[in-house]
Write an enzyme that holds these catalytic residues in place. Sequence first.
Site, mmCIF file in Angstrom:
data_model
loop_
_atom_site.group_PDB
_atom_site.id
_atom_site.type_symbol
_atom_site.label_atom_id
_atom_site.label_comp_id
_atom_site.label_asym_id
_atom_site.label_seq_id
_atom_site.Cartn_x
_atom_site.Cartn_y
_atom_site.Cartn_z
ATOM 1 C CB SER A 474 -6.217 -2.265 -8.224
ATOM 2 O OG SER A 474 -5.432 -2.101 -9.509
ATOM 3 C CG ASP A 485 -5.379 13.086 -3.461
ATOM 4 O OD1 ASP A 485 -5.448 12.926 -2.428
ATOM 5 O OD2 ASP A 485 -4.550 12.139 -4.255
ATOM 6 C CE LYS A 499 -0.831 -6.209 -7.099
ATOM 7 N NZ LYS A 499 -0.619 -5.201 -8.083
#
Length: 697
Positions: A474, A485, A499
């Site tokens: 999470s 990123d 998840k």
Amino acid sequence: MKSKLTGTVLALVLGFQSAVLMAKPSLMESWEHLQPSREQVIASLNVVELLKRHHYNKPPLDDARSAQIFESYLKMLDPSRSFFLASDVGEFEKWRHQFDDFLRNGELQPGYAIYRRHLARQQERLSYALSLLEKGVENMDFTKNEELLVDRENAPWASNKQELDDLWRKRLKDEVLRLKIAGRDDESIGELLTKRYTNQLARLGQTREEDVFQSYINAFAQSYDPHTQYLSPENAENFDINMSLSLEGIGAVLQNDNEFVKVVRLVPAGPAEKTRQIAPADRIVGVAQGNEEMVDVVGWRLDEVVKLIRGPKGSKVRLEIIPASNAPNDQSSRVVAITREAVKLEEQAAKKAVLELDHKGRNFRLGVIEIPAFYLDFKALRAGEAEYKSTTRDVRRLLTELQEEDIDGLVIDLRNNGGGSLQEATELTGLFIEQGPTVLVRNADGRVDILADDNLGTYYKGPMAVLVNRLSASASEIFAGAMQDYHRALVLGGQTFGKGTVQSIQPLNHGELKLTLAKFYRVSGLSTQHQGVIPDISYPASVDTSVIGESALPQAMPWDSIRPVIQVDRNPFKPFLDELTARHEARTADDPDFVYSRQRLALSQELVKETTVSLNEETRRARQAEIEQRQLDLENAMRQAKGQEPLDKLEDEETAALHAENEKLKPEEDAYLAESGRILLDFLNLHSAIANRESRL
């Protein structure tokens, strides 16, 4: 609507007191008194409408969905195909493509009829098992060369009662044999199993209409995804308690695993984790209050086990567990005593350390910040307290202290971090980037909300790595994904949990519906759902990813991607990843901890593929001894490589936990952490060499 992001919950905190009726009931000939109520009919219609309007996917309720509901319901009730007869399933087959119509019309009788038949078959099977036990465990013949198929998910349904009798005769022999090998004598085995089956029979007689309705509606709801769930009025109250963390417990997340209740993860700094004797994938087979008699909970529903475990702060609960580290057929268990308590925020706080490594003839000091959870003291924040605790505030302070110690780089340790505050994941990301988006939330209507760090400036600009594993979930995945990123850090370790969905709680006239209404996406547009975050360089998995993780759940929503919101032109790590990976593999090829992890996981995966077990005691004991010897050989190979004394036998988990507690490993002795530091130093060395070459040109 009262909305809660279950993906950012710290954990379900378990615990309470309950009494168990052990008296054998008079057997019931039918369960015709179990009939749907008007409130349940209305609730079912509301669930249909809510899923149609608000579920993230909005899949059609049609014949295909009906068939899926039918299969899911049968699997939910009889996952090992050990109760229903082929004739039962054939009788139900007429409804295969009608459940969509039944649900739209509020017709619950077919769902109730299937459940009532299941109760009848359960009664027959449990009574048959008890009749075999009455003949005496000592009279069972374990010299025959029989086998039991243990993986029965796709086994054919029994064609007649005689086939089921034979299956249950073998199942009982298997249970007895597992307990014999675990060290129990015939008398205690007979007592235990008689009590277990008698108790299960007693609980059949306590079945309520609510049990039927919840199972049936969940077969429908969870055909959409595993996190969409109907909560009965009682379970809705428990869910609210767990979400608010207002009731003390043991600090564990549990789920059903066929006849067992399995540990999914532990709350950082919670009572269960502090024992160092409980781990993910362990199975709970007994619960006792204080020093009272252990209650066997094999075959119980999850909510019933939770009721036994929950209790007030300061009280003691004892759990009998079968460790996940056992061989597949090893039923040996241990009892762990836990004192229930609230998880204190300060115990989950981020911690720092300094990792000292020699690299290329020079000593380096790397800062390490371990973040067990993404926490935020909402109460203190709302009260306007200036010194409220939060992950970001604590990490900022630790970064200041580490930079004053002249660290050469930083490792953020997110192993076993199950998530927490989404706000904190965003704010923590902001410490390491100049400014910009941190996570995307795509809603059911296709709208994408962008959460961002609006503060200019980077608090820490130095080189860094992020260490994750399968239990990083999470909010951990959001932070690790953003670091990857933005090319701000090397992400190392294991594939994360996966998840990436958001749930909301919608009150009904009767109970509540938890439904999935959004998905998380990284700033690159990649979903964290199902796939999680894939490390730049992978380490051996500490748990079997086929057992733990989003991808292990039935009907898990797939991975996908949307339009990215950032374009980072240059990835400073990409040119070096092949060389970094090669160096890592060469360095860990003979590393004792890495070798042990790889071989232990390979052994576990090999054993999981065994679909049958022998019911011949001599053969079974020989196989068990072979497996235990292989486990011991792996353990001793690691110990000898580290210069430690070999073991004569495998340590039990309690002894190992005490040793681990006494040792208090230094950062340099944590193999995965130390290797993360070495990879980061390799990158700095390679990057510096290129920079020097370019400057000379």
